[in-house]
Scaffold this motif. Structure first.
Motif, PDB file in Angstrom:
ATOM      1  N   ARG A 110       0.760  -1.092   0.219  1.00 17.18           N
ATOM      2  CA  ARG A 110       0.417   0.097   0.317  1.00 17.18           C
ATOM      3  C   ARG A 110       0.951   1.647   0.185  1.00 17.18           C
ATOM      4  N   PHE A 111       0.134   2.103  -0.878  1.00 16.86           N
ATOM      5  CA  PHE A 111       1.130   3.277  -1.106  1.00 16.86           C
ATOM      6  C   PHE A 111       0.446   4.858  -0.676  1.00 16.86           C
ATOM      7  N   ASP A 112       0.705   5.611   0.274  1.00 17.82           N
ATOM      8  CA  ASP A 112      -0.185   6.815   0.140  1.00 17.82           C
ATOM      9  C   ASP A 112      -0.414   6.875  -1.748  1.00 17.82           C
ATOM     10  N   THR A 113      -0.911   7.709  -1.760  1.00 17.51           N
ATOM     11  CA  THR A 113      -1.890   7.812  -3.572  1.00 17.51           C
ATOM     12  C   THR A 113      -2.445   9.303  -3.370  1.00 17.51           C
ATOM     13  N   PRO A 114      -2.072   9.996  -4.150  1.00 13.59           N
ATOM     14  CA  PRO A 114      -3.283  10.897  -4.225  1.00 13.59           C
ATOM     15  C   PRO A 114      -3.644  10.840  -5.566  1.00 13.59           C
ATOM     16  N   ARG A 115      -5.072  11.310  -4.935  1.00 12.74           N
ATOM     17  CA  ARG A 115      -6.222  10.802  -6.185  1.00 12.74           C
ATOM     18  C   ARG A 115      -7.488  12.389  -6.148  1.00 12.74           C
ATOM     19  N   PHE A 116      -8.141  12.309  -7.285  1.00 14.65           N
ATOM     20  CA  PHE A 116      -9.662  13.520  -7.012  1.00 14.65           C
ATOM     21  C   PHE A 116     -10.259  13.059  -5.728  1.00 14.65           C
ATOM     22  N   SER A 117     -11.283  13.681  -4.868  1.00 17.35           N
ATOM     23  CA  SER A 117     -11.620  14.071  -3.915  1.00 17.35           C
ATOM     24  C   SER A 117     -13.468  13.324  -4.371  1.00 17.35           C
ATOM     25  N   HIS A 118     -13.764  13.421  -5.919  1.00 10.86           N
ATOM     26  CA  HIS A 118     -14.968  13.441  -7.007  1.00 10.86           C
ATOM     27  C   HIS A 118     -14.573  12.654  -8.395  1.00 10.86           C
ATOM     28  N   ALA A 119     -15.452  12.028  -8.733  1.00  8.79           N
ATOM     29  CA  ALA A 119     -15.015  11.014 -10.302  1.00  8.79           C
ATOM     30  C   ALA A 119     -16.758  11.130 -10.277  1.00  8.79           C
ATOM     31  N   VAL A 120     -16.709  10.731 -11.578  1.00  3.93           N
ATOM     32  CA  VAL A 120     -17.484  10.702 -12.699  1.00  3.93           C
ATOM     33  C   VAL A 120     -17.812  10.409 -14.085  1.00  3.93           C
ATOM     34  N   VAL A 121     -17.473   8.727 -13.969  1.00  7.22           N
ATOM     35  CA  VAL A 121     -17.680   7.621 -14.650  1.00  7.22           C
ATOM     36  C   VAL A 121     -19.043   7.152 -15.792  1.00  7.22           C
ATOM     37  N   THR A 136     -17.967   9.984  -4.314  1.00  8.24           N
ATOM     38  CA  THR A 136     -17.256  11.053  -3.693  1.00  8.24           C
ATOM     39  C   THR A 136     -15.891   9.923  -2.511  1.00  8.24           C
ATOM     40  N   GLY A 137     -15.087  10.857  -2.494  1.00  6.66           N
ATOM     41  CA  GLY A 137     -14.433   9.739  -1.807  1.00  6.66           C
ATOM     42  C   GLY A 137     -13.667   8.768  -1.667  1.00  6.66           C
ATOM     43  N   TYR A 138     -13.479   7.235  -1.034  1.00  8.49           N
ATOM     44  CA  TYR A 138     -13.070   6.424  -1.127  1.00  8.49           C
ATOM     45  C   TYR A 138     -13.419   5.613  -2.621  1.00  8.49           C
ATOM     46  N   PHE A 139     -15.265   5.827  -2.584  1.00  6.36           N
ATOM     47  CA  PHE A 139     -15.888   5.224  -4.279  1.00  6.36           C
ATOM     48  C   PHE A 139     -14.390   6.447  -5.544  1.00  6.36           C
ATOM     49  N   ALA A 140     -14.738   7.401  -5.050  1.00 11.90           N
ATOM     50  CA  ALA A 140     -14.704   8.251  -6.263  1.00 11.90           C
ATOM     51  C   ALA A 140     -12.837   7.539  -6.419  1.00 11.90           C
ATOM     52  N   ARG A 141     -11.628   7.823  -5.427  1.00 10.90           N
ATOM     53  CA  ARG A 141     -10.608   6.713  -5.491  1.00 10.90           C
ATOM     54  C   ARG A 141     -10.781   5.303  -6.725  1.00 10.90           C
ATOM     55  N   CYS A 142     -11.951   4.424  -6.238  1.00  8.44           N
ATOM     56  CA  CYS A 142     -12.132   3.540  -6.941  1.00  8.44           C
ATOM     57  C   CYS A 142     -11.681   3.845  -8.227  1.00  8.44           C
ATOM     58  N   LEU A 143     -13.140   4.263  -8.494  1.00 11.77           N
ATOM     59  CA  LEU A 143     -13.118   5.161 -10.200  1.00 11.77           C
ATOM     60  C   LEU A 143     -11.957   5.260 -10.789  1.00 11.77           C
ATOM     61  N   GLN A 144     -11.438   6.322 -10.215  1.00 13.80           N
ATOM     62  CA  GLN A 144     -10.122   6.662 -11.160  1.00 13.80           C
ATOM     63  C   GLN A 144      -9.364   5.141 -11.432  1.00 13.80           C
ATOM     64  N   HIS A 145      -8.793   4.643  -9.607  1.00 12.37           N
ATOM     65  CA  HIS A 145      -8.459   3.982 -10.056  1.00 12.37           C
ATOM     66  C   HIS A 145      -8.271   2.415 -10.984  1.00 12.37           C
ATOM     67  N   GLU A 146      -9.820   2.120 -11.312  1.00 10.52           N
ATOM     68  CA  GLU A 146      -9.961   1.201 -12.178  1.00 10.52           C
ATOM     69  C   GLU A 146      -9.853   1.632 -13.308  1.00 10.52           C
TER      70      GLU A 146
END
Length: 176
Positions: A110-121, A136-146
């Motif tokens: 696990r690494f400290d990773t920068p992500r935006f707090s809001h995402a739309v797919v 938003t939050g963790y879910f926004a992180r997940c959307l950006q990651h995938e």
């Protein structure tokens, strides 16, 4: 994230690990919406739950198509479960949050990773029906990651400076 229980059908598939070329190849759009696509999505959910993940992209199970599944909470504790076929990250904005992030293809790290707090797919479902997923939050992180996976990226690619050097050292130390 704690392991979720599910009644979904599907068979877990082996997760491809960093170093497998499919993880670094941009995935192709889905053009055929049939039973094999539905089976892939079911298998991806089964894989995600078996591996205790929050999301899985198709290339992580060896399929070079633009599909991902997810099951994670947003910043208000609301659970989001679903899939997106041919996703496009249309919005990534808000505060940049640097938080611990992991990946099934880079296990036990696990690494400290920068992500935006809001995402739309935006994309479609397995039947070809349009879907729009906002997180938003963790879910926004997940959307950006995938979405990154489907473009041939792994989360360590968004790291920079000392964080990236630390990640690369840790990964090299695990290789034989």
């Amino acid at each position: 994230m704690s392991k979720r229980t599910t009644t979904r059908k599907g068979t877990p598939r082996p997760v491809r690990l960093l170093g497998d070329p499919i993880l670094r190849t941009e995935c192709d759009p889905v053009r055929t919406f049939d039973a094999s696509l539905e089976r892939l999505v079911d298998d991806m959910f089964a894989t995600m739950y078996a591996e205790n993940g929050a999301g899985v992209a198709a290339n992580q199970v060896g399929v070079g198509l633009r599909v991902f599944v997810y099951d994670c909470d947003d910043d208000r504790g609301r659970r989001h479960v679903g899939h997106v076929v041919n996703p496009v990250l249309t919005v990534a904005d808000g505060d940049t949050l640097v938080e611990s992030e992991g990946c099934l293809s880079v296990p036990d790290m696990r690494f400290d990773t920068p992500r935006f707090s809001h995402a739309v797919v935006e994309g479609v479902d397995v039947k070809g029906k349009p879907v729009r997923v906002e997180g938003t939050g963790y879910f926004a992180r997940c959307l950006q990651h995938e979405c990154g996976h489907l473009n041939g990226d792994v989360y360590i690619d968004v790291l920079s400076g000392d964080a990236r050097r630390e990640a690369m050292r840790a990964i090299r130390a695990l290789r034989p």
